[in-house]
Design an enzyme around this catalytic site. Structure first.
Site, PDB file in Angstrom:
ATOM      1  N   GLU A 439     -57.891 -62.822 -50.855  1.00 16.81           N
ATOM      2  CA  GLU A 439     -58.468 -61.104 -49.643  1.00 16.81           C
ATOM      3  C   GLU A 439     -59.789 -60.789 -51.288  1.00 16.81           C
ATOM      4  O   GLU A 439     -58.940 -59.528 -50.667  1.00 16.81           O
ATOM      5  CB  GLU A 439     -57.628 -60.542 -49.672  1.00 16.81           C
ATOM      6  CG  GLU A 439     -56.871 -60.778 -48.102  1.00 16.81           C
ATOM      7  CD  GLU A 439     -58.405 -61.161 -47.290  1.00 16.81           C
ATOM      8  OE1 GLU A 439     -59.119 -60.769 -46.985  1.00 16.81           O
ATOM      9  OE2 GLU A 439     -57.716 -62.187 -46.330  1.00 16.81           O
TER      10      GLU A 439
HETATM   11  C1  LIG Z   1     -52.075 -69.520 -50.679  1.00 12.15           C
HETATM   12  C2  LIG Z   1     -53.765 -69.396 -50.307  1.00 12.15           C
HETATM   13  C3  LIG Z   1     -53.858 -68.405 -48.960  1.00 12.15           C
HETATM   14  C4  LIG Z   1     -55.191 -68.615 -48.552  1.00 12.15           C
HETATM   15  N1  LIG Z   1     -55.393 -68.591 -47.845  1.00 12.15           N
HETATM   16  C5  LIG Z   1     -56.825 -68.386 -47.055  1.00 12.15           C
HETATM   17  C6  LIG Z   1     -57.512 -67.834 -45.968  1.00 12.15           C
HETATM   18  O1  LIG Z   1     -56.287 -67.279 -45.629  1.00 12.15           O
HETATM   19  N2  LIG Z   1     -58.574 -67.983 -45.702  1.00 12.15           N
HETATM   20  C7  LIG Z   1     -59.769 -68.009 -47.287  1.00 12.15           C
HETATM   21  O2  LIG Z   1     -60.937 -68.003 -46.568  1.00 12.15           O
HETATM   22  N3  LIG Z   1     -59.155 -68.525 -47.676  1.00 12.15           N
HETATM   23  C8  LIG Z   1     -57.560 -67.853 -48.401  1.00 12.15           C
HETATM   24  N4  LIG Z   1     -57.343 -67.856 -50.139  1.00 12.15           N
HETATM   25  C9  LIG Z   1     -58.927 -68.458 -50.704  1.00 12.15           C
HETATM   26  C10 LIG Z   1     -59.134 -67.278 -51.597  1.00 12.15           C
HETATM   27  O3  LIG Z   1     -58.936 -66.012 -50.892  1.00 12.15           O
HETATM   28  C11 LIG Z   1     -59.375 -67.234 -53.203  1.00 12.15           C
HETATM   29  O4  LIG Z   1     -58.527 -68.601 -53.884  1.00 12.15           O
HETATM   30  C12 LIG Z   1     -59.727 -66.256 -53.949  1.00 12.15           C
HETATM   31  O5  LIG Z   1     -60.379 -65.516 -52.843  1.00 12.15           O
HETATM   32  C13 LIG Z   1     -60.285 -66.588 -55.284  1.00 12.15           C
HETATM   33  O6  LIG Z   1     -61.038 -67.437 -55.331  1.00 12.15           O
HETATM   34  P1  LIG Z   1     -60.692 -68.701 -55.739  1.00 12.15           P
HETATM   35  O7  LIG Z   1     -59.894 -68.807 -55.838  1.00 12.15           O
HETATM   36  O8  LIG Z   1     -62.230 -69.443 -55.986  1.00 12.15           O
HETATM   37  O9  LIG Z   1     -61.100 -67.883 -57.672  1.00 12.15           O
HETATM   38  P2  LIG Z   1     -62.451 -68.413 -58.190  1.00 12.15           P
HETATM   39  O10 LIG Z   1     -63.890 -67.544 -57.406  1.00 12.15           O
HETATM   40  O11 LIG Z   1     -63.027 -69.030 -59.009  1.00 12.15           O
HETATM   41  O12 LIG Z   1     -62.239 -66.873 -59.525  1.00 12.15           O
HETATM   42  C14 LIG Z   1     -61.826 -67.781 -60.776  1.00 12.15           C
HETATM   43  C15 LIG Z   1     -61.448 -66.207 -61.302  1.00 12.15           C
HETATM   44  O13 LIG Z   1     -62.554 -65.545 -62.559  1.00 12.15           O
HETATM   45  C16 LIG Z   1     -62.832 -64.206 -61.427  1.00 12.15           C
HETATM   46  N5  LIG Z   1     -63.516 -63.713 -61.331  1.00 12.15           N
HETATM   47  C17 LIG Z   1     -64.475 -64.974 -59.968  1.00 12.15           C
HETATM   48  N6  LIG Z   1     -65.814 -64.188 -59.668  1.00 12.15           N
HETATM   49  C18 LIG Z   1     -66.327 -63.329 -60.841  1.00 12.15           C
HETATM   50  C19 LIG Z   1     -66.865 -61.908 -60.740  1.00 12.15           C
HETATM   51  N7  LIG Z   1     -67.796 -61.721 -59.749  1.00 12.15           N
HETATM   52  N8  LIG Z   1     -66.551 -61.083 -61.717  1.00 12.15           N
HETATM   53  C20 LIG Z   1     -65.270 -60.832 -62.339  1.00 12.15           C
HETATM   54  N9  LIG Z   1     -64.400 -61.910 -61.947  1.00 12.15           N
HETATM   55  C21 LIG Z   1     -64.782 -62.860 -61.494  1.00 12.15           C
HETATM   56  C22 LIG Z   1     -62.042 -64.132 -60.616  1.00 12.15           C
HETATM   57  O14 LIG Z   1     -61.430 -62.729 -60.697  1.00 12.15           O
HETATM   58  C23 LIG Z   1     -60.471 -65.227 -60.718  1.00 12.15           C
HETATM   59  O15 LIG Z   1     -59.676 -64.668 -61.757  1.00 12.15           O
HETATM   60  C24 LIG Z   1     -56.289 -68.721 -50.071  1.00 12.15           C
HETATM   61  C25 LIG Z   1     -55.547 -68.762 -51.357  1.00 12.15           C
HETATM   62  C26 LIG Z   1     -54.693 -69.385 -50.837  1.00 12.15           C
HETATM   63  C27 LIG Z   1     -54.111 -70.329 -52.631  1.00 12.15           C
END
Ligand SMILES: Cc1cc2nc3c(=O)[nH]c(=O)nc-3n(C[C@H](O)[C@H](O)[C@H](O)COP(=O)(O)OP(=O)(O)OC[C@H]3O[C@@H](n4cnc5c(N)ncnc54)[C@H](O)[C@@H]3O)c2cc1C
Length: 588
Positions: A439
């Protein structure tokens, strides 16, 4: 392992005395939410938590959901628990009666859902997303879409999902590539979504995916994204289920916690394309999804409180039972339960103070949601909206960070036994660890707070909030001193942020996370101070003497031990930012 019992006394205190139930039940449409009705609902919800959800929490963790021949099989007991949840009418608790709900305030729904987050977080994720889908469709769906999709989502006969994330599009939702091609009055969706919570399962007859995708020739980034309803089974005009849509779960993620919650990789349109129905207008999908995300962000903050409460209860029970070491004030006596040791008590009070503060914050915002929905005066509604917008990132980020910090302290109190799975303490930590990530990661929440909620209106909404805190008469002088010092420390950093400290936006944003923590600690401290005011002024304590005494002690502990941290976080938010950006990427 101790079973969970809802903290009904604290919940009722926050609802009725701290946040003010009367202010909410006097709103038109909420008159039926009398204290008697609410007490009965909380008691029933507690039974559901204790007797149905909590007993399958550990077994659900061990067994996990599994994918067999395209079908997700949830752990033993989950189907039956979901049936009980649905038949109890719980899914529609906060929705208007006009769409089949019970029309109760968020101030009532929030503690109910908190109990179930505590009892079984993996289970509760299905309702969280279904509820978010209802809110989104209620707001942005067409009349025909509402008639077709809402009734069974409101009852919970069908569940909802949120399909944003793709392998290359996580925090940067605008990078998503899933396509939506118009055809015969609907769209054909093709692409892959990852991490879809409860994307496939055996608990409900249909699953309604709320999917973000791009239409042909749409602009790049978030401006080119549209929102679609993509059901697992198509639905005929008479409401019966039709053909299976062209989508399936291709795998389940193998993850740290919430093992019972199936986190799916969803493939849409492997054959002709999955049929999807556009919500609202093309290219406005992010705006609509934000409605779903705000609701989900508050729900995730509540999950943090649920984890905190459960970890605290178990740690307190363990500390009363585990005998180890002598009482340092009387070492000639035999060994004592570890709850006698000051360091253990400090950990327990830290857990308790943060749990109570984050709970109070969540319920305070829930009440503002009720005001926003029902208050007849548009100015009052506007003020409630501004306060919610300001506090959403704090509820989400602070409550979830506290959740895992508290779960970690819970493990610490168990000593080595906490690191061993049998006690259950480790599960709360593993389950809760996702909450600061999904989220919108907590880092993104901090950017939202500083960028969108404070800098964008030049600190206006924040100032109104700070003025209200400053206008509060805090009766305990120690708590008052701690609060005024914390506010002074925060002001220096807020003034610095608003005074445009340079033309490099990274300098301010590098301090966003400590700034969020500083403001969060103040917000929680304000609510704890008000709680202490009430507790100290209750003249006839009756049988509740211990409760009110404990409330004062916990509030004083918060003021003495947690509010002083504000100065450090506020200082960190403005100092050292240049150093954060000083190293090249390779130097890390
Ligand atoms: C168990 C689980 C359930 C989930 N359920 C859903 C779901 O139902 N529907 C759905 O759509 N998604 C879902 N997600 C996805 C989840 O919302 C994402 O994992 C999350 O938004 C982060 O995206 P990412 O994993 O690609 O991390 P990334 O975006 O790659 O981020 C990696 C790191 O970089 C930081 N970062 C990235 N961009 C920036 C920025 N611009 N400025 C500062 N810091 C930054 C982040 O804070 C993080 O620490 C789920 C994930 C998990 C693991």
């Amino acid at each position: 392992m101790a079973e969970y019992t809802a903290p009904l006394r604290d919940m009722k205190f926050v609802i009725e005395e701290l946040v003010g139930l009367e202010d909410i039940t006097s709103l038109p449409g909420y008159e039926h939410a009398t204290p008697d009705v609410i007490h009965a609902i909380l008691e029933e919800a507690n039974k559901m938590a204790r007797d149905v959800l909590s007993p399958i929490n550990r077994t659900g963790d061990m067994e996990g959901s599994r994918l067999e021949n395209g079908v997700v099989i949830t752990p033993k007991g989950f189907k039956e628990a979901y049936q009980a949840y649905m038949e109890g009418g719980w899914n529609g608790l906060q929705f208007d009666e006009a769409i089949g709900g019970q029309g109760l305030p968020m101030l009532v729904a929030t503690p109910v859902f908190e109990m179930w987050d505590s009892a079984n977080l993996a289970f509760m994720l299905a309702p969280v997303l279904t509820i978010a889908a209802v809110e989104c469709l209620e707001k942005f769906g067409s009349k025909q879409q509402k008639e077709k999709w809402l009734p069974k989502l409101v009852t919970g006969e069908w569940t909802g999902t949120m399909g944003l994330t793709e392998s290359n599009a996580g925090s940067d939702v605008g990078a998503l590539r899933t396509r939506a091609t118009p055809e015969n009055g609907h769209y054909l969706i093709s692409g892959q979504k990852i991490f879809t919570t409860w994307g496939e399962h055996d608990c409900a007859d249909n699953i309604i995916h709320m999917v973000l995708a791009r239409t042909p020739d749409s602009p790049d980034g978030t401006r080119g994204i549209s929102l679609f309803i993509v059901p697992k089974f198509l639905v005929n005009d008479d409401g019966s289920l039709g053909e299976r849509n062209d989508l399936r779960a291709v795998s389940l993620e193998n993850k740290l916690g919430i093992h019972a919650s199936p986190t799916c990789v969803m493939q849409f349109g492997e054959n002709d394309g999955a049929i999807g129905y556009l919500v609202g207008e093309e290219c406005r999908g992010m705006e609509y999804m934000f409605a779903m995300m705000n609701s989900a962000r508050l729900a995730v903050g509540r999950e943090g409180v649920g984890i905190s409460e459960r970890a605290y209860q178990q740690a307190a029970d363990y500390a009363r039972e585990r005998v180890q070491g002598k009482d340092i004030s009387n070492p000639v006596l035999s060994s004592v339960p570890i709850i006698h040791h000051p360091d253990v008590r400090r950990n327990l009070l830290t857990m308790r103070a943060l749990t109570e503060a984050t709970r109070a914050l969540g319920y305070y915002v829930a009440a503002r949601q009720d005001v926003l929905k029902k208050h007849p005066d548009s100015d009052v509604r506007a003020a409630a909206k501004a306060r919610i917008d300001l506090l959403v990132p704090i509820v989400k980020a602070w409550s979830t960070d506290c959740g895992i910090e508290i779960a970690s302290l819970g493990i610490q109190i168990h000593g080595g036994a906490g690191y061993i799975e049998e006690t259950g303490a480790a599960q709360y930590y593993r389950d809760g660890r996702i909450t600061p990530i999904y989220e919108g990661t907590n880092g993104i929440q901090a950017l939202d707070l500083v960028g969108r909620k404070i800098l964008r209106d030049r600190g206006e909404a924040l100032q109104l909030f700070i003025d209200e805190i400053r206008d509060t008469e805090i009766k305990d002088p120690m708590i008052a001193d701690a609060m005024w010092s914390a506010l002074d420390a925060l002001k220096i950093t807020t003034d610095w942020m608003l005074a445009d400290p340079g033309d490099d936006p990274r300098i301010v944003m590098a301090g966003a996370t400590p700034y969020l923590r500083a403001l969060a600690l103040i917000t929680g401290g304000w609510l704890m101070a008000r709680a202490a005011n009430i507790a100290a002024s209750v003249e006839d304590h009756d049988d509740d003497d211990d409760f009110y005494k404990a409330k004062c002690v916990t509030a004083r502990f918060y003021a003495a031990n947690l509010l002083p941290q504000v100065a450090g976080y506020a200082q960190a938010a403005r100092a050292g930012s240049k150093d954060i950006m000083a190293l090249s990427g390779d130097a890390f």
